[in-house]
Design a protein around this motif. Structure first.
Motif, PDB file in Angstrom:
ATOM      1  N   CYS A 103      37.177  41.616  45.076  1.00 29.71           N
ATOM      2  CA  CYS A 103      36.107  41.978  45.999  1.00 29.71           C
ATOM      3  C   CYS A 103      35.921  40.872  47.040  1.00 29.71           C
ATOM      4  O   CYS A 103      35.735  39.705  46.698  1.00 29.71           O
ATOM      5  N   ASP A 104      35.980  41.248  48.302  1.00 30.60           N
ATOM      6  CA  ASP A 104      35.807  40.285  49.392  1.00 30.60           C
ATOM      7  C   ASP A 104      34.366  39.809  49.530  1.00 30.60           C
ATOM      8  O   ASP A 104      34.118  38.798  50.182  1.00 30.60           O
ATOM      9  N   ASP A 105      33.418  40.523  48.913  1.00 33.41           N
ATOM     10  CA  ASP A 105      32.010  40.158  49.033  1.00 33.41           C
ATOM     11  C   ASP A 105      31.572  39.258  47.875  1.00 33.41           C
ATOM     12  O   ASP A 105      31.192  38.115  48.081  1.00 33.41           O
ATOM     13  N   CYS A 106      31.667  39.740  46.638  1.00 30.81           N
ATOM     14  CA  CYS A 106      31.149  38.976  45.496  1.00 30.81           C
ATOM     15  C   CYS A 106      32.216  38.130  44.790  1.00 30.81           C
ATOM     16  O   CYS A 106      31.888  37.277  43.974  1.00 30.81           O
ATOM     17  N   GLY A 107      33.486  38.367  45.077  1.00 29.36           N
ATOM     18  CA  GLY A 107      34.553  37.581  44.467  1.00 29.36           C
ATOM     19  C   GLY A 107      35.034  38.086  43.116  1.00 29.36           C
ATOM     20  O   GLY A 107      35.959  37.531  42.529  1.00 29.36           O
ATOM     21  N   LYS A 108      34.417  39.144  42.610  1.00 29.53           N
ATOM     22  CA  LYS A 108      34.819  39.704  41.317  1.00 29.53           C
ATOM     23  C   LYS A 108      36.278  40.134  41.381  1.00 29.53           C
ATOM     24  O   LYS A 108      36.732  40.682  42.384  1.00 29.53           O
ATOM     25  N   VAL A 111      39.331  23.950  27.960  1.00 28.05           N
ATOM     26  CA  VAL A 111      39.677  24.552  29.256  1.00 28.05           C
ATOM     27  C   VAL A 111      39.696  26.075  29.118  1.00 28.05           C
ATOM     28  O   VAL A 111      39.157  26.787  29.967  1.00 28.05           O
ATOM     29  N   PHE A 112      40.277  26.572  28.033  1.00 29.54           N
ATOM     30  CA  PHE A 112      40.333  28.019  27.845  1.00 29.54           C
ATOM     31  C   PHE A 112      38.931  28.608  27.700  1.00 29.54           C
ATOM     32  O   PHE A 112      38.611  29.626  28.317  1.00 29.54           O
ATOM     33  N   GLU A 113      38.096  27.970  26.895  1.00 28.21           N
ATOM     34  CA  GLU A 113      36.730  28.463  26.710  1.00 28.21           C
ATOM     35  C   GLU A 113      35.944  28.451  28.019  1.00 28.21           C
ATOM     36  O   GLU A 113      35.202  29.384  28.311  1.00 28.21           O
ATOM     37  N   GLU A 114      36.127  27.404  28.815  1.00 34.12           N
ATOM     38  CA  GLU A 114      35.432  27.323  30.105  1.00 34.12           C
ATOM     39  C   GLU A 114      35.933  28.424  31.039  1.00 34.12           C
ATOM     40  O   GLU A 114      35.140  29.074  31.715  1.00 34.12           O
ATOM     41  N   LEU A 115      37.234  28.629  31.075  1.00 35.30           N
ATOM     42  CA  LEU A 115      37.780  29.693  31.916  1.00 35.30           C
ATOM     43  C   LEU A 115      37.262  31.060  31.456  1.00 35.30           C
ATOM     44  O   LEU A 115      36.904  31.898  32.285  1.00 35.30           O
ATOM     45  N   ALA A 116      37.182  31.268  30.158  1.00 34.72           N
ATOM     46  CA  ALA A 116      36.728  32.546  29.613  1.00 34.72           C
ATOM     47  C   ALA A 116      35.254  32.812  29.927  1.00 34.72           C
ATOM     48  O   ALA A 116      34.831  33.970  29.954  1.00 34.72           O
ATOM     49  N   ARG A 117      34.478  31.762  30.169  1.00 39.86           N
ATOM     50  CA  ARG A 117      33.056  31.914  30.515  1.00 39.86           C
ATOM     51  C   ARG A 117      32.862  32.572  31.879  1.00 39.86           C
ATOM     52  O   ARG A 117      31.837  33.182  32.142  1.00 39.86           O
ATOM     53  N   HIS A 118      33.843  32.433  32.747  1.00 35.40           N
ATOM     54  CA  HIS A 118      33.733  32.913  34.130  1.00 35.40           C
ATOM     55  C   HIS A 118      34.100  34.392  34.218  1.00 35.40           C
ATOM     56  O   HIS A 118      35.124  34.807  33.695  1.00 35.40           O
ATOM     57  N   ASP A 119      33.278  35.147  34.924  1.00 38.43           N
ATOM     58  CA  ASP A 119      33.605  36.553  35.152  1.00 38.43           C
ATOM     59  C   ASP A 119      34.288  36.748  36.507  1.00 38.43           C
ATOM     60  O   ASP A 119      34.673  37.853  36.858  1.00 38.43           O
ATOM     61  N   LYS A 120      34.435  35.665  37.246  1.00 38.27           N
ATOM     62  CA  LYS A 120      35.153  35.674  38.526  1.00 38.27           C
ATOM     63  C   LYS A 120      36.235  34.602  38.443  1.00 38.27           C
ATOM     64  O   LYS A 120      36.144  33.687  37.629  1.00 38.27           O
ATOM     65  N   PRO A 121      37.242  34.675  39.285  1.00 37.20           N
ATOM     66  CA  PRO A 121      38.265  33.627  39.274  1.00 37.20           C
ATOM     67  C   PRO A 121      37.641  32.241  39.464  1.00 37.20           C
ATOM     68  O   PRO A 121      36.739  32.064  40.284  1.00 37.20           O
TER      69      PRO A 121
END
Length: 153
Positions: free
Chosen positions: A108-113, A36-46
């Motif tokens: 960011c309201d546009d890209c979600g970053k 779960v941690f590794e998968e979460l760390a893969r994401h650059d957005k929430p």
């Protein structure tokens, strides 16, 4: 701005720091928690628990229940391995596990970053206001929404 100094981790160093932080708090670092941690760390957005569960289900070849992921993410938030983005019901990995402070999230309201800044003046004032109102264990959750530099240009 009153900044909080901490060491940012990435890759294998981030996973090791997360494992050490969790085990130092008396919890176990299981295979599922690491996944779960590794998968979460893969994401650059929430990422939501459902995103993580779906991705883990595909990579493992068997269903991973979102409820199991939610429990692990809740543990990660309590242990300071992840941050919850309240307005999106999603999570971001904490790249400096073991370093306790209050983050101010810029979303960011546009890209979600989502990125974070540290400003002890703001978070300290919010904690003080909470204590003045009779609250204990105050944990400010501050999210600012707008457009990131990339989306604004």
């Amino acid at each position: 701005m009153a900044r909080h100094a901490h060491q940012e981790h990435q890759g294998a160093e981030l996973i090791a720091a997360a494992r050490d932080t969790l085990t130092d708090s008396g919890e176990q670092w299981t295979g599922m928690r690491q996944s779960v941690f590794e998968e979460l760390a893969r994401h650059d957005k929430p990422a939501s628990a459902y995103d993580i569960a779906d991705n883990l289900s595909q990579s493992r070849g068997k269903r991973v229940a979102p409820n199991s992921v939610y429990r692990i993410l809740d543990l990660f938030v309590r242990s300071n391995l992840a941050n919850r983005i309240e307005s999106a019901n999603a999570y971001l990995v904490n790249t400096h596990p073991g370093c306790r402070h209050d983050c101010i999230f810029l979303i960011c309201d546009d890209c979600g970053k989502a990125t974070h800044i540290d400003d002890e003046r703001v978070s300290g004032a919010l904690r003080e206001a909470g204590r003045d109102a009779g609250f204990t264990d105050v944990r400010p959750v501050v999210e600012l929404r707008g457009l990131c530099d990339d989306c604004a240009s």
